[in-house]
Design a protein around this motif. Structure first.
Motif, mmCIF file in Angstrom:
data_model
loop_
_atom_site.group_PDB
_atom_site.id
_atom_site.type_symbol
_atom_site.label_atom_id
_atom_site.label_comp_id
_atom_site.label_asym_id
_atom_site.label_seq_id
_atom_site.Cartn_x
_atom_site.Cartn_y
_atom_site.Cartn_z
ATOM 1 N N VAL A 74 18.371 63.247 64.208
ATOM 2 C CA VAL A 74 18.469 61.801 64.411
ATOM 3 C C VAL A 74 18.420 61.558 65.914
ATOM 4 C CG1 VAL A 74 20.008 59.808 64.212
ATOM 5 C CG2 VAL A 74 19.821 61.409 62.325
ATOM 6 N N HIS A 75 17.660 60.534 66.326
ATOM 7 C CA HIS A 75 17.585 60.183 67.751
ATOM 8 C C HIS A 75 18.469 58.974 68.007
ATOM 9 C CE1 HIS A 75 14.293 62.917 68.810
ATOM 10 N NE2 HIS A 75 13.899 62.720 67.554
ATOM 11 N N VAL A 76 19.312 59.084 69.029
ATOM 12 C CA VAL A 76 20.156 57.963 69.441
ATOM 13 C C VAL A 76 19.915 57.704 70.920
ATOM 14 C CG1 VAL A 76 21.964 58.380 67.716
ATOM 15 C CG2 VAL A 76 22.141 59.456 69.950
ATOM 16 N N SER A 77 20.163 56.469 71.354
ATOM 17 C CA SER A 77 19.991 56.192 72.777
ATOM 18 C C SER A 77 21.347 55.917 73.407
ATOM 19 C CB SER A 77 19.033 55.019 72.997
ATOM 20 O OG SER A 77 19.636 53.820 72.622
ATOM 21 N N VAL A 78 21.539 56.489 74.598
ATOM 22 C CA VAL A 78 22.799 56.343 75.326
ATOM 23 C C VAL A 78 22.496 56.045 76.792
ATOM 24 C CG1 VAL A 78 24.267 57.797 73.869
ATOM 25 C CG2 VAL A 78 22.893 58.847 75.634
ATOM 26 N N LEU A 79 23.457 55.450 77.457
ATOM 27 C CA LEU A 79 23.315 55.193 78.888
ATOM 28 C C LEU A 79 23.920 56.363 79.664
ATOM 29 C CD1 LEU A 79 24.426 51.446 78.863
ATOM 30 C CD2 LEU A 79 22.111 52.305 79.242
ATOM 31 N N PRO A 80 23.293 56.792 80.760
ATOM 32 C CA PRO A 80 23.802 57.929 81.527
ATOM 33 C C PRO A 80 25.240 57.761 82.024
ATOM 34 C CG PRO A 80 21.584 57.374 82.232
ATOM 35 C CD PRO A 80 22.026 56.293 81.292
ATOM 36 N N GLY A 81 25.693 56.531 82.240
ATOM 37 C CA GLY A 81 27.045 56.295 82.723
ATOM 38 C C GLY A 81 28.104 56.267 81.627
ATOM 39 N N GLU A 82 27.644 56.307 80.371
ATOM 40 C CA GLU A 82 28.542 56.250 79.220
ATOM 41 C C GLU A 82 29.321 57.554 79.066
ATOM 42 O OE1 GLU A 82 27.579 55.437 74.693
ATOM 43 O OE2 GLU A 82 26.082 54.445 75.950
ATOM 44 N N ARG A 83 30.481 57.470 78.423
ATOM 45 C CA ARG A 83 31.279 58.677 78.139
ATOM 46 C C ARG A 83 30.678 59.404 76.930
ATOM 47 N NH1 ARG A 83 34.152 59.861 81.949
ATOM 48 N NH2 ARG A 83 35.494 58.384 82.978
ATOM 49 N N VAL A 84 30.860 60.716 76.902
ATOM 50 C CA VAL A 84 30.355 61.528 75.792
ATOM 51 C C VAL A 84 31.061 61.152 74.488
ATOM 52 C CG1 VAL A 84 30.141 63.904 74.913
ATOM 53 C CG2 VAL A 84 29.654 63.422 77.302
ATOM 54 N N SER A 85 32.297 60.615 74.590
ATOM 55 C CA SER A 85 33.029 60.204 73.387
ATOM 56 C C SER A 85 32.236 59.165 72.577
ATOM 57 C CB SER A 85 34.411 59.665 73.743
ATOM 58 O OG SER A 85 34.301 58.608 74.680
ATOM 59 N N GLY A 86 31.459 58.318 73.269
ATOM 60 C CA GLY A 86 30.589 57.350 72.581
ATOM 61 C C GLY A 86 29.515 58.058 71.772
ATOM 62 N N LEU A 87 29.036 59.165 72.300
ATOM 63 C CA LEU A 87 28.027 59.977 71.616
ATOM 64 C C LEU A 87 28.638 60.615 70.361
ATOM 65 C CD1 LEU A 87 25.080 60.669 72.107
ATOM 66 C CD2 LEU A 87 25.806 62.606 73.474
ATOM 67 N N PHE A 88 29.911 61.012 70.450
ATOM 68 C CA PHE A 88 30.615 61.564 69.290
ATOM 69 C C PHE A 88 30.698 60.507 68.188
ATOM 70 C CE2 PHE A 88 32.024 64.938 72.087
ATOM 71 C CZ PHE A 88 32.300 65.995 71.239
ATOM 72 N N GLU A 89 31.003 59.249 68.581
ATOM 73 C CA GLU A 89 31.111 58.159 67.602
ATOM 74 C C GLU A 89 29.765 57.894 66.932
ATOM 75 O OE1 GLU A 89 32.787 54.919 69.847
ATOM 76 O OE2 GLU A 89 34.614 56.077 70.264
ATOM 77 N N GLN A 90 28.692 57.874 67.741
ATOM 78 C CA GLN A 90 27.352 57.660 67.184
ATOM 79 C C GLN A 90 26.980 58.793 66.228
ATOM 80 O OE1 GLN A 90 24.982 57.125 70.826
ATOM 81 N NE2 GLN A 90 24.548 55.057 70.111
ATOM 82 N N THR A 91 27.365 60.011 66.571
ATOM 83 C CA THR A 91 27.077 61.171 65.726
ATOM 84 C C THR A 91 27.801 61.046 64.388
ATOM 85 O OG1 THR A 91 26.891 62.556 67.698
ATOM 86 C CG2 THR A 91 27.195 63.695 65.605
ATOM 87 N N ALA A 92 29.077 60.662 64.439
ATOM 88 C CA ALA A 92 29.878 60.506 63.220
ATOM 89 C C ALA A 92 29.249 59.467 62.298
ATOM 90 C CB ALA A 92 31.307 60.122 63.578
ATOM 91 N N ARG A 93 28.760 58.352 62.884
ATOM 92 C CA ARG A 93 28.113 57.306 62.081
ATOM 93 C C ARG A 93 26.769 57.779 61.536
ATOM 94 N NH1 ARG A 93 30.062 53.880 66.052
ATOM 95 N NH2 ARG A 93 28.042 53.749 67.086
ATOM 96 N N ALA A 94 25.964 58.420 62.364
ATOM 97 C CA ALA A 94 24.610 58.823 61.980
ATOM 98 C C ALA A 94 24.607 59.826 60.820
ATOM 99 C CB ALA A 94 23.880 59.418 63.183
ATOM 100 N N PHE A 95 25.568 60.747 60.822
ATOM 101 C CA PHE A 95 25.584 61.788 59.791
ATOM 102 C C PHE A 95 26.700 61.607 58.767
ATOM 103 C CE2 PHE A 95 23.458 63.902 63.404
ATOM 104 C CZ PHE A 95 22.254 64.224 62.782
ATOM 105 N N ASP A 96 27.368 60.433 58.786
ATOM 106 C CA ASP A 96 28.457 60.122 57.863
ATOM 107 C C ASP A 96 29.541 61.204 57.902
ATOM 108 O OD1 ASP A 96 29.873 58.609 56.029
ATOM 109 O OD2 ASP A 96 28.927 59.574 54.300
ATOM 110 N N LEU A 97 30.070 61.447 59.099
ATOM 111 C CA LEU A 97 31.134 62.436 59.312
ATOM 112 C C LEU A 97 32.351 61.738 59.905
ATOM 113 C CD1 LEU A 97 28.859 65.148 60.975
ATOM 114 C CD2 LEU A 97 29.751 65.214 58.649
ATOM 115 N N PRO A 98 33.160 61.053 59.055
ATOM 116 C CA PRO A 98 34.310 60.309 59.586
ATOM 117 C C PRO A 98 35.284 61.222 60.336
ATOM 118 C CG PRO A 98 34.395 60.431 57.184
ATOM 119 C CD PRO A 98 33.087 61.012 57.596
ATOM 120 N N PRO A 99 35.735 60.813 61.538
ATOM 121 C CA PRO A 99 36.610 61.648 62.366
ATOM 122 C C PRO A 99 37.930 62.042 61.704
ATOM 123 C CG PRO A 99 36.203 59.508 63.410
ATOM 124 C CD PRO A 99 35.402 59.552 62.166
ATOM 125 N N GLU A 100 38.379 61.233 60.728
ATOM 126 C CA GLU A 100 39.634 61.602 60.058
ATOM 127 C C GLU A 100 39.436 62.767 59.084
ATOM 128 O OE1 GLU A 100 37.699 58.023 58.262
ATOM 129 O OE2 GLU A 100 38.570 58.399 60.232
#
Length: 119
Positions: free
Chosen positions: A14-40
């Protein structure tokens, strides 16, 4: 300018777009949504060139020098991890060292018959 990041999990990309100044934690959230992997229910790791990304790092620094970075997603079910950690080792099973001897562990090494010698 936003950068495109390829996330790979179980053969799906899956391809997602992020801003270089963003935290990697945002990428973790996008990953959880994209692959249906709830953090809990799942512990996630994002790997870039074999190294795990820290959630508090910025995307630009973590993925520096990569034009189109590809990240591998590792997900472990928290229930399974908890069960493994709670499991006790079976004391009735002898260790490899106890069964086969260990010079390091000061367990006598049993030497079997030598083959190929003429007596």
């Amino acid at each position: 300018a936003a950068m495109s990041v390829a996330l790979s999990y179980r053969g799906a990309t899956v391809h997602v777009s992020v801003l270089p100044g963003e935290r990697v934690s945002g990428l973790f959230e996008q990953t959880a949504r994209a692959f249906d992997l709830p953090p809990e229910r799942y512990g996630l790791k994002l790997l870039h060139k074999g190294k795990a990304l820290a959630p508090d790092a910025t995307v630009g620094l973590a993925l520096s020098g990569a034009a189109a970075p590809k990240l591998m997603v590792l997900a472990s079910a928290t229930d399974a991890v908890r069960q493994l950690q709670a499991a006790k080792s079976d004391t009735s099973v002898a260790s490899f060292a106890a069964e086969h001897g260990s010079r390091k562990g000061k367990v006598p090494v049993v030497v079997g018959p030598r083959r190929g010698r003429k007596s």
